[in-house]
Scaffold this motif. Sequence first.
Motif, mmCIF file in Angstrom:
data_model
loop_
_atom_site.group_PDB
_atom_site.id
_atom_site.type_symbol
_atom_site.label_atom_id
_atom_site.label_comp_id
_atom_site.label_asym_id
_atom_site.label_seq_id
_atom_site.Cartn_x
_atom_site.Cartn_y
_atom_site.Cartn_z
ATOM 1 N N PRO A 1 0.795 -1.231 0.000
ATOM 2 C CA PRO A 1 0.000 0.000 0.000
ATOM 3 C C PRO A 1 0.830 1.285 0.000
ATOM 4 C CG PRO A 1 -0.207 -1.149 2.101
ATOM 5 C CD PRO A 1 0.560 -2.049 1.183
ATOM 6 N N ASP A 2 2.103 1.196 0.390
ATOM 7 C CA ASP A 2 2.932 2.398 0.425
ATOM 8 C C ASP A 2 3.792 2.556 -0.838
ATOM 9 O OD1 ASP A 2 4.530 0.222 1.041
ATOM 10 O OD2 ASP A 2 5.665 1.250 2.602
ATOM 11 N N ALA A 3 3.594 1.721 -1.851
ATOM 12 C CA ALA A 3 4.368 1.829 -3.088
ATOM 13 C C ALA A 3 3.836 2.980 -3.939
ATOM 14 C CB ALA A 3 4.286 0.523 -3.873
ATOM 15 N N VAL A 4 4.757 3.687 -4.597
ATOM 16 C CA VAL A 4 4.407 4.822 -5.452
ATOM 17 C C VAL A 4 5.173 4.681 -6.765
ATOM 18 C CG1 VAL A 4 4.544 7.340 -5.703
ATOM 19 C CG2 VAL A 4 4.076 6.336 -3.466
ATOM 20 N N LEU A 5 4.497 4.897 -7.869
ATOM 21 C CA LEU A 5 5.122 4.889 -9.182
ATOM 22 C C LEU A 5 5.286 6.330 -9.640
ATOM 23 C CD1 LEU A 5 6.014 3.562 -11.870
ATOM 24 C CD2 LEU A 5 3.588 3.494 -12.495
ATOM 25 N N ALA A 6 6.521 6.714 -9.954
ATOM 26 C CA ALA A 6 6.785 8.061 -10.453
ATOM 27 C C ALA A 6 6.732 8.053 -11.973
ATOM 28 C CB ALA A 6 8.149 8.538 -9.974
ATOM 29 N N VAL A 7 6.010 8.992 -12.557
ATOM 30 C CA VAL A 7 5.903 9.092 -14.007
ATOM 31 C C VAL A 7 6.202 10.533 -14.425
ATOM 32 C CG1 VAL A 7 4.408 8.811 -16.013
ATOM 33 C CG2 VAL A 7 4.149 7.275 -14.054
#
Length: 92
Positions: free
Chosen positions: A62-68
């Motif tokens: 739940p704390d994963a973030v994808l940077a785009v």
Amino acid sequence: MFTPTPHVVHTAGGVRIFTRCALDTLLAAWILNGNIDIATTPPGEAQPLHLTVRDGHLQAPPDAVLAVPTQPDVQKAEGIHRSFLPYAPVWR
């Protein structure tokens, strides 16, 4: 400049693939039309982050973030490598 750590993709058939950015990694499941396991080490972290794609659905902590990046230079391959790949990791 930040050098991205390769993302390691494992297919259900036992094939191991290395990708350069998080979007390539997620596209691998779509391109291969299958389930995959992903291991990637976020910048500044020592332990890998594990993600899976099952039946077309991404499963991630739940704390994963994808940077785009929103303004990549796509005119030439060098521009993509310089302006996109280093800034498209998965973070925690």
